[in-house]
Design a protein around this motif. Structure first.
Motif, PDB file in Angstrom:
ATOM      1  N   GLY A  47      -6.132  -6.763  -3.168  1.00  0.00           N
ATOM      2  CA  GLY A  47      -5.768  -8.174  -3.008  1.00  0.00           C
ATOM      3  C   GLY A  47      -4.363  -8.337  -2.454  1.00  0.00           C
ATOM      4  N   VAL A  48      -3.413  -7.582  -3.005  1.00  0.00           N
ATOM      5  CA  VAL A  48      -2.031  -7.657  -2.525  1.00  0.00           C
ATOM      6  C   VAL A  48      -1.944  -7.168  -1.081  1.00  0.00           C
ATOM      7  CG1 VAL A  48       0.298  -6.744  -2.858  1.00  0.00           C
ATOM      8  CG2 VAL A  48      -1.040  -7.486  -4.830  1.00  0.00           C
ATOM      9  N   ALA A  49      -2.663  -6.086  -0.770  1.00  0.00           N
ATOM     10  CA  ALA A  49      -2.642  -5.547   0.591  1.00  0.00           C
ATOM     11  C   ALA A  49      -3.194  -6.555   1.595  1.00  0.00           C
ATOM     12  CB  ALA A  49      -3.441  -4.248   0.656  1.00  0.00           C
TER      13      ALA A  49
ATOM     14  N   TRP B 259       5.687   0.741  20.815  1.00  0.00           N
ATOM     15  CA  TRP B 259       6.343   0.802  19.505  1.00  0.00           C
ATOM     16  C   TRP B 259       5.780  -0.244  18.556  1.00  0.00           C
ATOM     17  CZ3 TRP B 259       8.295   4.846  17.678  1.00  0.00           C
ATOM     18  CH2 TRP B 259       8.989   5.736  18.479  1.00  0.00           C
ATOM     19  N   LYS B 260       5.390  -1.414  19.085  1.00  0.00           N
ATOM     20  CA  LYS B 260       4.769  -2.435  18.244  1.00  0.00           C
ATOM     21  C   LYS B 260       3.471  -1.925  17.641  1.00  0.00           C
ATOM     22  CE  LYS B 260       5.719  -6.874  19.875  1.00  0.00           C
ATOM     23  NZ  LYS B 260       5.368  -8.109  20.523  1.00  0.00           N
ATOM     24  N   TRP B 261       2.655  -1.290  18.474  1.00  0.00           N
ATOM     25  CA  TRP B 261       1.379  -0.763  17.990  1.00  0.00           C
ATOM     26  C   TRP B 261       1.581   0.387  17.016  1.00  0.00           C
ATOM     27  CZ3 TRP B 261      -3.072  -2.962  17.750  1.00  0.00           C
ATOM     28  CH2 TRP B 261      -3.376  -3.971  18.659  1.00  0.00           C
ATOM     29  N   ILE B 262       2.550   1.245  17.292  1.00  0.00           N
ATOM     30  CA  ILE B 262       2.826   2.354  16.368  1.00  0.00           C
ATOM     31  C   ILE B 262       3.297   1.797  15.028  1.00  0.00           C
ATOM     32  CG2 ILE B 262       4.401   4.277  15.928  1.00  0.00           C
ATOM     33  CD1 ILE B 262       4.153   5.001  18.875  1.00  0.00           C
ATOM     34  N   ASP B 263       4.141   0.780  15.051  1.00  0.00           N
ATOM     35  CA  ASP B 263       4.593   0.156  13.807  1.00  0.00           C
ATOM     36  C   ASP B 263       3.418  -0.408  13.021  1.00  0.00           C
ATOM     37  OD1 ASP B 263       7.251   0.741  14.142  1.00  0.00           O
ATOM     38  OD2 ASP B 263       7.776  -1.221  14.986  1.00  0.00           O
ATOM     39  N   VAL B 264       2.525  -1.097  13.682  1.00  0.00           N
ATOM     40  CA  VAL B 264       1.372  -1.690  12.998  1.00  0.00           C
ATOM     41  C   VAL B 264       0.469  -0.603  12.428  1.00  0.00           C
ATOM     42  CG1 VAL B 264      -0.742  -3.034  13.358  1.00  0.00           C
ATOM     43  CG2 VAL B 264       1.415  -3.820  14.328  1.00  0.00           C
ATOM     44  N   ILE B 265       0.204   0.439  13.196  1.00  0.00           N
ATOM     45  CA  ILE B 265      -0.656   1.526  12.722  1.00  0.00           C
ATOM     46  C   ILE B 265      -0.045   2.220  11.510  1.00  0.00           C
ATOM     47  CG2 ILE B 265      -1.561   3.813  13.323  1.00  0.00           C
ATOM     48  CD1 ILE B 265      -1.954   2.676  16.193  1.00  0.00           C
ATOM     49  N   LEU B 266       1.246   2.490  11.566  1.00  0.00           N
ATOM     50  CA  LEU B 266       1.902   3.145  10.431  1.00  0.00           C
ATOM     51  C   LEU B 266       1.953   2.223   9.216  1.00  0.00           C
ATOM     52  CD1 LEU B 266       4.797   5.073  12.195  1.00  0.00           C
ATOM     53  CD2 LEU B 266       2.672   5.991  11.267  1.00  0.00           C
TER      54      LEU B 266
ATOM     55  N   VAL C 132      -0.237  -0.168   8.402  1.00  0.00           N
ATOM     56  CA  VAL C 132      -1.586  -0.234   7.826  1.00  0.00           C
ATOM     57  C   VAL C 132      -1.929   1.082   7.129  1.00  0.00           C
ATOM     58  CG1 VAL C 132      -4.035  -0.435   8.418  1.00  0.00           C
ATOM     59  CG2 VAL C 132      -2.380  -1.996   9.424  1.00  0.00           C
ATOM     60  N   THR C 133      -1.522   2.206   7.692  1.00  0.00           N
ATOM     61  CA  THR C 133      -1.751   3.499   7.053  1.00  0.00           C
ATOM     62  C   THR C 133      -1.007   3.590   5.726  1.00  0.00           C
ATOM     63  OG1 THR C 133      -2.010   4.513   9.234  1.00  0.00           O
ATOM     64  CG2 THR C 133      -1.608   5.989   7.387  1.00  0.00           C
ATOM     65  N   ALA C 134       0.215   3.096   5.686  1.00  0.00           N
ATOM     66  CA  ALA C 134       0.994   3.112   4.447  1.00  0.00           C
ATOM     67  C   ALA C 134       0.330   2.247   3.379  1.00  0.00           C
ATOM     68  CB  ALA C 134       2.412   2.642   4.712  1.00  0.00           C
ATOM     69  N   ILE C 135      -0.159   1.076   3.765  1.00  0.00           N
ATOM     70  CA  ILE C 135      -0.852   0.221   2.802  1.00  0.00           C
ATOM     71  C   ILE C 135      -2.115   0.916   2.294  1.00  0.00           C
ATOM     72  CG2 ILE C 135      -2.201  -1.901   2.595  1.00  0.00           C
ATOM     73  CD1 ILE C 135      -0.082  -3.352   4.089  1.00  0.00           C
ATOM     74  N   GLY C 136      -2.823   1.591   3.171  1.00  0.00           N
ATOM     75  CA  GLY C 136      -4.008   2.344   2.751  1.00  0.00           C
ATOM     76  C   GLY C 136      -3.666   3.436   1.748  1.00  0.00           C
ATOM     77  N   ALA C 137      -2.551   4.112   1.961  1.00  0.00           N
ATOM     78  CA  ALA C 137      -2.125   5.157   1.031  1.00  0.00           C
ATOM     79  C   ALA C 137      -1.761   4.565  -0.330  1.00  0.00           C
ATOM     80  CB  ALA C 137      -0.939   5.918   1.617  1.00  0.00           C
TER      81      ALA C 137
END
Length: 58
Positions: A39-41, A7-14, A16-21
C-alpha cells in the motif's frame, strides 16, 4: 538531451527496483507487514508518476 532522458529512465528503474526490494523485505518479516508495504509503495509510486507528469506538462 538523450543523456538526460537516459538518466531519468535509470532513476525510475532503480527507484522501482528499490521499492520492490523493500516490499520483499517486509514480506520476509511477515504477511501483514508485506501487505501494508505494498500500500505504501503504491502511494509513493502514484506520487512519483504525478510528479513526472507535471514536469513533462510544463
Amino acid at each position: 538531451m538523450i543523456g538526460k532522458l537516459l538518466w531519468k529512465w535509470i532513476d525510475v528503474i532503480l527507484f522501482v527496483t528499490a521499492i520492490g526490494a523493500f516490499v520483499y523485505g517486509f514480506f520476509l518479516l511477515g504477511y501483514i507487514a508485506g501487505i501494508f508495504s505494498i500500500g505504501v509503495a503504491l502511494i509513493i509510486l502514484g506520487l512519483l508518476s504525478e510528479s513526472i507528469s507535471r514536469q513533462e506538462g510544463r
